[in-house]
Design an enzyme around this catalytic site. Sequence first.
Site, PDB file in Angstrom:
ATOM      1  N   SER A   1      -4.469   0.443  -0.321  1.00  0.00           N
ATOM      2  CA  SER A   1      -4.055  -0.898  -0.759  1.00  0.00           C
ATOM      3  C   SER A   1      -4.710  -1.966   0.101  1.00  0.00           C
ATOM      4  CB  SER A   1      -2.535  -1.017  -0.648  1.00  0.00           C
ATOM      5  OG  SER A   1      -2.125  -2.363  -0.726  1.00  0.00           O
TER       6      SER A   1
ATOM      7  N   TYR B   1       5.242  -0.785   3.735  1.00  0.00           N
ATOM      8  CA  TYR B   1       4.369  -0.325   2.641  1.00  0.00           C
ATOM      9  C   TYR B   1       2.924  -0.221   3.136  1.00  0.00           C
ATOM     10  CZ  TYR B   1       1.506  -0.516  -1.577  1.00  0.00           C
ATOM     11  OH  TYR B   1       0.554  -0.268  -2.529  1.00  0.00           O
TER      12      TYR B   1
END
Length: 352
Positions: A141, A166
């Site tokens: 990501s 995350y």
Amino acid sequence: MQNIDLNNKVILVTGAAGFIGSNLVLRLFKDLKAATIVGLDNMNNYYDPSLKEYRLKVIEQAKPATVTYSFVKGDLADKALIDRLFTEYKFHVVVNLAAQAGVRYSIENPDAYIQSNMIGFYNILEACRHNPVEHLVYASSSSVYGGNKKVPFSTDDRVDNPVSLYAATKKSNELFAHCYSKLYDIPTTGLRFFTVYGPAGRPDMAYFGFTNKLLKGDTIQIYNYGNCRRDFTYVDDIVEGIVRVMQGAPERKKGDDGLPVPPYAVYNIGGGQPENLLDFVQILQEELVSSGVLPQNYDFEAHKQLVPMQPGDVPTTYADAAALERDFGFTPKITLREGLRAFAKWYKEYYG
């Protein structure tokens, strides 16, 4: 780079009911003359599962006669299941897109991220170790760049200051993959996706959430007083990047010490065109009106509120995707207006 012809291969796509995963499966149906594809998803209720059911239905309807496709409802964190699938199918190529997504959710619900993004990914790596694959491609990501000030973000930049759990789990995936590539000679490629959007996307993403709120007459909140920039990437561009990368595995080589040089790579997939959030909202509202989701006379100003930065958020994301262009001849091309137009049309059709 090791070229892989995906025809006649056995391919695992995890997160197959998810936004990117479902689009990847549909694309493979179009591209491949013959293959066996297994889709895995736990169908959790992080967002409305009926959207996942809808995507699975679209996949079912699109399945060509030449491709064998089966869907397995199951969890990455279920080691016995993952081991059984790898033993049974002997996958050639694995694309791991299943993950607990979302930055803000990770602040309240860390458990979900450890289970899915760390234990789940570890299970995939272990399965690849014991059932050798030609290529493991996995989703990282843009959030791994954290609060990096230097833009655009390059895969050569240091990424050891995550600002959300995350992001930390995604960075850990890259570290795990490097370690397994080195120790067990598994070709792995990580893809750092930048703000993916499009039809049938994730309702927790800004463009989708804003649309839902505006339709209900609620107020949308624009963070950092509108001074955020995002490198939006349309889902078809993401899928194009994944498909190209699947076919080019990092080469297995030996170093001077006779041990494997890790067949490991990481790429950015992003539009390389960061958009200011206020401009993004402007384009979104124009497309929602022109597709008939919202009435012509909708008073947007009355439904917009500029608010401070949120914990875990970053002011700018901006991809340097030169390496993807160099190695795979591809740069995302779909403009924000084209992409949001496609989303608005789909939204009108789906929610009607």
